[in-house]
Design a protein around this motif. Structure first.
Motif, PDB file in Angstrom:
ATOM      1  N   ALA A  39       0.830  -1.204   0.000  1.00 58.39           N
ATOM      2  CA  ALA A  39       0.000   0.000   0.000  1.00 58.39           C
ATOM      3  C   ALA A  39       0.867   1.258   0.000  1.00 58.39           C
ATOM      4  CB  ALA A  39      -0.936  -0.001   1.211  1.00 58.39           C
ATOM      5  N   ILE A  40       1.920   1.254   0.789  1.00 60.37           N
ATOM      6  CA  ILE A  40       2.827   2.406   0.825  1.00 60.37           C
ATOM      7  C   ILE A  40       3.520   2.574  -0.517  1.00 60.37           C
ATOM      8  CG2 ILE A  40       4.984   3.250   1.835  1.00 60.37           C
ATOM      9  CD1 ILE A  40       4.003   2.037   4.499  1.00 60.37           C
ATOM     10  N   TRP A  41       3.933   1.459  -1.115  1.00 59.20           N
ATOM     11  CA  TRP A  41       4.604   1.510  -2.421  1.00 59.20           C
ATOM     12  C   TRP A  41       3.688   2.139  -3.464  1.00 59.20           C
ATOM     13  CZ3 TRP A  41       9.535   0.451  -3.741  1.00 59.20           C
ATOM     14  CH2 TRP A  41       9.832   0.317  -5.101  1.00 59.20           C
ATOM     15  N   ARG A  42       2.402   1.739  -3.451  1.00 64.23           N
ATOM     16  CA  ARG A  42       1.447   2.303  -4.411  1.00 64.23           C
ATOM     17  C   ARG A  42       1.162   3.766  -4.105  1.00 64.23           C
ATOM     18  NH1 ARG A  42      -2.252  -2.655  -3.762  1.00 64.23           N
ATOM     19  NH2 ARG A  42      -1.179  -4.138  -5.099  1.00 64.23           N
ATOM     20  N   LYS A  43       1.042   4.092  -2.835  1.00 63.89           N
ATOM     21  CA  LYS A  43       0.724   5.461  -2.431  1.00 63.89           C
ATOM     22  C   LYS A  43       1.878   6.406  -2.808  1.00 63.89           C
ATOM     23  CE  LYS A  43      -1.882   8.309   0.012  1.00 63.89           C
ATOM     24  NZ  LYS A  43      -3.217   8.686  -0.378  1.00 63.89           N
ATOM     25  N   ALA A  44       3.088   5.968  -2.569  1.00 66.47           N
ATOM     26  CA  ALA A  44       4.241   6.798  -2.901  1.00 66.47           C
ATOM     27  C   ALA A  44       4.341   6.950  -4.421  1.00 66.47           C
ATOM     28  CB  ALA A  44       5.521   6.171  -2.354  1.00 66.47           C
ATOM     29  N   GLY A  45       4.000   5.891  -5.107  1.00 64.57           N
ATOM     30  CA  GLY A  45       3.955   5.921  -6.572  1.00 64.57           C
ATOM     31  C   GLY A  45       5.300   6.150  -7.208  1.00 64.57           C
TER      32      GLY A  45
END
Length: 52
Positions: A39-45
């Motif tokens: 989720a963090i990886w996707r949020k940081a993008g």
């Protein structure tokens, strides 16, 4: 079973149950960690355009 054999059998059962519960908790914790990291990886993008 004699008293001593029954007690050791119950102790073994409780130790194995305790170990199984700890393994399940660890697996669930690793799953939650993996989901959180994803989720963090996707949020940081990551931008598709890379400045060179």
């Amino acid at each position: 079973m004699t008293g001593l054999a029954m007690e050791s059998s119950e102790l073994l059962y409780h130790l194995l149950l305790d170990r199984a519960i700890k393994v399940v908790i660890a697996v669930v914790a690793l799953g939650v960690l993996a989901l959180g990291m994803a989720a963090i990886w996707r949020k940081a993008g990551r931008t598709k355009k890379r400045p060179d």
